[in-house]
Design a protein around this motif. Sequence first.
Motif, PDB file in Angstrom:
ATOM      1  N   ARG A   1      -5.803  -0.903   3.467  1.00 44.90           N
ATOM      2  CA  ARG A   1      -4.624  -1.655   3.048  1.00 44.90           C
ATOM      3  C   ARG A   1      -4.164  -1.094   1.712  1.00 44.90           C
ATOM      4  O   ARG A   1      -4.927  -0.410   1.019  1.00 44.90           O
TER       5      ARG A   1
ATOM      6  N   CYS B   1      -5.133  -5.779   7.069  1.00 45.19           N
ATOM      7  CA  CYS B   1      -4.994  -6.646   5.895  1.00 45.19           C
ATOM      8  C   CYS B   1      -5.767  -7.932   6.144  1.00 45.19           C
ATOM      9  O   CYS B   1      -5.717  -8.501   7.242  1.00 45.19           O
TER      10      CYS B   1
ATOM     11  N   THR C   1      -2.884 -10.675   9.852  1.00 40.92           N
ATOM     12  CA  THR C   1      -2.221  -9.381   9.931  1.00 40.92           C
ATOM     13  C   THR C   1      -3.246  -8.289  10.198  1.00 40.92           C
ATOM     14  O   THR C   1      -3.891  -7.804   9.284  1.00 40.92           O
TER      15      THR C   1
ATOM     16  N   CYS D   1       0.343  -6.534   2.695  1.00 34.11           N
ATOM     17  CA  CYS D   1       1.140  -6.283   3.893  1.00 34.11           C
ATOM     18  C   CYS D   1       2.544  -6.852   3.800  1.00 34.11           C
ATOM     19  O   CYS D   1       3.412  -6.532   4.606  1.00 34.11           O
TER      20      CYS D   1
END
Length: 308
Positions: A87, A242, A306, A278
């Motif tokens: 991420r 994420c 997510t 995200c």
Amino acid sequence: MTDLLKKYLFEDRSVRVQAVRLHQTWLDAQTNHQYPPAIKRLLGELVAASTLLAANLKFDGSLLLQLQGDGPIALLVVECRSDLSLRATVKLRDGHAVPEDGTMQSLMNPGGNGRFIVVLDPQRKVPGQQAYQGIVPIIGESVAEALAHYMRQSEQLDTQLWLAADEQHAAGVLLQRLPEQGGNGEPGAPGSAALTWERAGHLAATIKREELLQLDIDTLIHRLFWEETLLAFDPLEVRWHCTCSRNRVAGMLRMLGREEVDSVLAEQGKVEVACDFCGKPYVFDAVDCARVFAGSQTMPEQDPPTVH
């Protein structure tokens, strides 16, 4: 389509070669964000670099690469775990425009106070153990040069990187010199590893940005090292992941306090929070906020976490 990282060794096992080319993972990193071209370039290069380095982690945990600057971009962060899920996030400085042709130095280090930070964070720590953190000045004109400088200063490893990113792809190649040894673990012929390292560097130095972004890994590696005998390893999958969730946001609202949350509700009729990584929005109306402070520790997910 699966994004992959591939690893190779030169025949004398003195030089490691790694290559990555990300498409879906890089698109997922940009979802809910509208990054200017200069940020896409720098963040994409950092994303590619993080996967190349995390692929060599010897523990279950994560590698975090952070560029911290005094220019229009205050912070670039990429976290890549040992399973190559990652991420990323960007923090801009208020009141500063990001020019399209900005460079790493002009965007992050105009005052000379920028820092390149590498954090190695094992998931399972022994009592008293802290995450390892290395910090060096931002040296060089690119993410590749800054990271190579860090590796020389902190890891004492000869490392060269070639990185590139655009809207569709983030890609990179890593060369790393390993301790001299023969195929059976015995020391190699004097100077042979040095010659291999020099030859590998000369061959890799012919990489063009367009090749990194447009060619698949097998084609690129063959084009660069077609005269060499390389030992290939099984490819590794890279993906965006994420860890944000509605439950985590609810916990943040509890820490913020009921008075502050009620103030936002009175002014806006809802509380809206976007994930720093995200960019996914989480919306809490008055009923949701009442549930947050009613003692429940679990919030129903209006949307799934997510995970791409």
